[in-house]
Design an enzyme around this catalytic site. Structure first.
Site, mmCIF file in Angstrom:
data_model
loop_
_atom_site.group_PDB
_atom_site.id
_atom_site.type_symbol
_atom_site.label_atom_id
_atom_site.label_comp_id
_atom_site.label_asym_id
_atom_site.label_seq_id
_atom_site.Cartn_x
_atom_site.Cartn_y
_atom_site.Cartn_z
ATOM 1 N N HIS A 264 0.821 -1.217 0.000
ATOM 2 C CA HIS A 264 0.000 0.000 0.000
ATOM 3 C C HIS A 264 0.851 1.262 0.000
ATOM 4 O O HIS A 264 0.404 2.313 -0.457
ATOM 5 C CB HIS A 264 -0.988 -0.015 1.183
ATOM 6 N N ASP A 314 -0.531 -7.489 1.447
ATOM 7 C CA ASP A 314 0.065 -6.156 1.527
ATOM 8 C C ASP A 314 1.590 -6.218 1.665
ATOM 9 O O ASP A 314 2.164 -5.806 2.686
ATOM 10 C CB ASP A 314 -0.554 -5.387 2.693
ATOM 11 N N SER A 411 4.360 2.257 8.355
ATOM 12 C CA SER A 411 3.920 1.251 7.389
ATOM 13 C C SER A 411 5.094 0.683 6.615
ATOM 14 O O SER A 411 6.018 1.408 6.228
ATOM 15 C CB SER A 411 2.922 1.866 6.405
ATOM 16 N N GLY A 412 5.037 -0.629 6.360
ATOM 17 C CA GLY A 412 6.093 -1.300 5.627
ATOM 18 C C GLY A 412 7.253 -1.744 6.477
ATOM 19 O O GLY A 412 8.117 -2.513 6.013
#
Length: 471
Positions: A264, A314, A411-412
């Site tokens: 994402h 994701d 995120s990630g």
């Protein structure tokens, strides 16, 4: 761990608008001080007939009983507060009975299958195999050995690649007289138990020496409590994925050319030029980053099944244009071993440069980390929490009281769990409702579900690594 990236509007499929449902209710403990009401009984005429001596005995017994009762009552009163306090870092919240309903389509409780064969590499870089029928570890004879088998074994142990293998003469080794051996059957291929035949010796006089790609070590690891600034080398696989000069998402180093992050993150900026992306490693503070530093991204490879609607699958791989130089502060994290399961309650760590307050008003210039326990998907999919939003490609970690969590900008990034002296990448920061909200722990992409895709993508010889825009 919000899906809203720094400086961006919230993504379409946030779950912030969903009704979180009722909270996790707990049955109140029974009040230890509550006692039955005293009941008055009529005096029996027999009491008048008792002698003075009997009356003294009865009064003494009653006094003793009253003393024991008062003592017990005081003991309970003294111990109850300490015994009823929740223990930090435990899964007391999850062990309590939920008063909310579990989500439909809950993961099936399948019996765990014990592995029939296991591998390990000892301190002398010798490959050992253990089959279920034998408790001892057997050295592997060089007969029937191949580099392809070595690569499969390295992958099954959580490494991305095979770096070295050779035959070692038994005459050069000092072994116990009781040491056993195993030979690969020439008729079968694979890692199954029936492939490995126990031997008292190796006909070739050689055994297998094997080295896999280095990962999961922290040469400069330091002891810092969760939620505080991180010292250099504590998480050497931590990467910062930047768009231009601005940190956008976290990532994890898998190999000199490979970094894994969340799909994402890349999907949100898919219209930007590929040449704008850079990866920074070995960082603690972003204030030290200078223009044109970092490694250019050669290709962005999101998982082909990634869904922008529910953020299933994701994960994305970043192929770097030039390899990273590993050092005490830069290194790779191990993948989960084949069929490895980290149970709920495992104490794992999440790190990143994301927001440090739930209001999303302050980002951290310095890398932060915190410890979070793994939670069961059954709990997180209940109507108390995410009401069935988690797929089999997701896992849940955090606290139901909201004491610590990843947040916007993380995120990630990595969720890593210790496996002895090795650190393994168990999750990739994906999504969640808000940050550190009660009953809304963090949700991560479950790396164990993507092992085949990661290995296949990183080792496709026919793939052209020319520049390509993400679509």
């Amino acid at each position: 761990m919000s899906l809203m990236l720094d400086g961006q509007a919230p993504m379409e499929a946030q779950y912030a608008e969903e009704d979180p449902g009722p909270g996790v209710f707990r049955s109140e403990p029974e009040d230890p001080l509550q006692r039955p009401e005293d009941q008055q009984q009529p005096i029996s005429p027999v009491g008048r007939w008792c002698s003075r001596r009997c009356g003294c005995v009865v009064l003494g017994a009653l006094a003793l009983l009253a003393g024991v009762t008062v003592g017990s009552w005081l003991l309970v009163l003294y111990l109850w507060p300490a015994a009823s306090q929740p223990i930090p870092g435990t899964l007391q919240d999850e062990d309590m009975t939920l008063s909310c309903s579990e989500a439909n389509g809950e993961e099936a409780l399948l019996p765990s299958l014990s592995r029939t064969v296991s591998f390990r590499i000892n301190t002398e870089d010798l490959l050992e195999v253990q089959v279920r029928a034998r408790p001892d570890w057997l050295l592997v004879c060089h007969e029937g050995w191949s580099s392809a088998l070595g690569l499969r074994i390295c992958r099954s142990l959580g490494h991305l690649r095979l770096t070295h293998h050779k035959g070692v003469k038994l005459s050069d080794m000092k072994l116990n007289s009781s040491q056993g051996f195993a030979q690969l059957s020439p008729r079968l291929g694979g890692l199954l138990e029936e492939v490995w035949q126990p031997r008292v010796n190796c006909s070739s006089g050689q055994i297998v020496s094997l080295k896999c790609s280095e990962c999961g070590a922290r040469p400069l690891a330091s002891q810092i409590v969760g939620g505080q600034a991180v010292a250099p080398g504590r998480w050497p696989w931590q990467a910062s994925v930047a768009l231009g000069f601005r940190h956008t998402c976290g990532g994890s180093v898998l190999a000199p050319y490979w970094v894994v992050t969340a799909a994402h993150c890349m999907h949100s900026f898919r219209l930007f030029r590929l040449s704008s992306w850079r990866v920074h490693v070995g960082l603690v503070s972003h204030s030290v980053v200078r223009p044109h530093q970092g490694v250019a991204v050669e290709r962005i490879i999101p998982h082909p099944l990634y869904s922008a609607q529910n953020h299933d699958y994701d994960v994305a791989l970043l192929r770097l244009r030039t390899p990273l130089n590993f050092s005490d502060t830069v290194g790779a994290v191990c993948l989960p071993a084949e069929e490895q399961d980290f149970p709920r309650g495992s104490q794992c760590w999440v790190s990143g440069w994301g927001h440090t307050d739930p209001s999303h008003t302050h980002s951290s210039d310095t890398l932060q980390d915190t410890v979070v326990p793994l939670l069961s998907t059954r709990l997180c999919n209940s109507s108390c929490i995410y009401s069935g939003a988690l797929t089999p490609r997701m896992l849940c970690a955090g606290y139901l009281d909201g004491r610590a969590d990843a947040c916007q900008g993380d995120s990630g990034g990595p969720l890593v769990c210790p496996d002895g002296g090795t650190w393994r990448l168990v999750g990739v920061v994906s999504w969640g409702r808000g940050c550190a909200e009660p009953n809304h722990p963090g949700v991560f992409a479950k790396v164990a579900e993507f092992l085949d895709w990661i290995h296949d993508t990183a080792w496709q010889p026919h793939v052209s690594w020319g520049l390509r825009q993400v679509h």
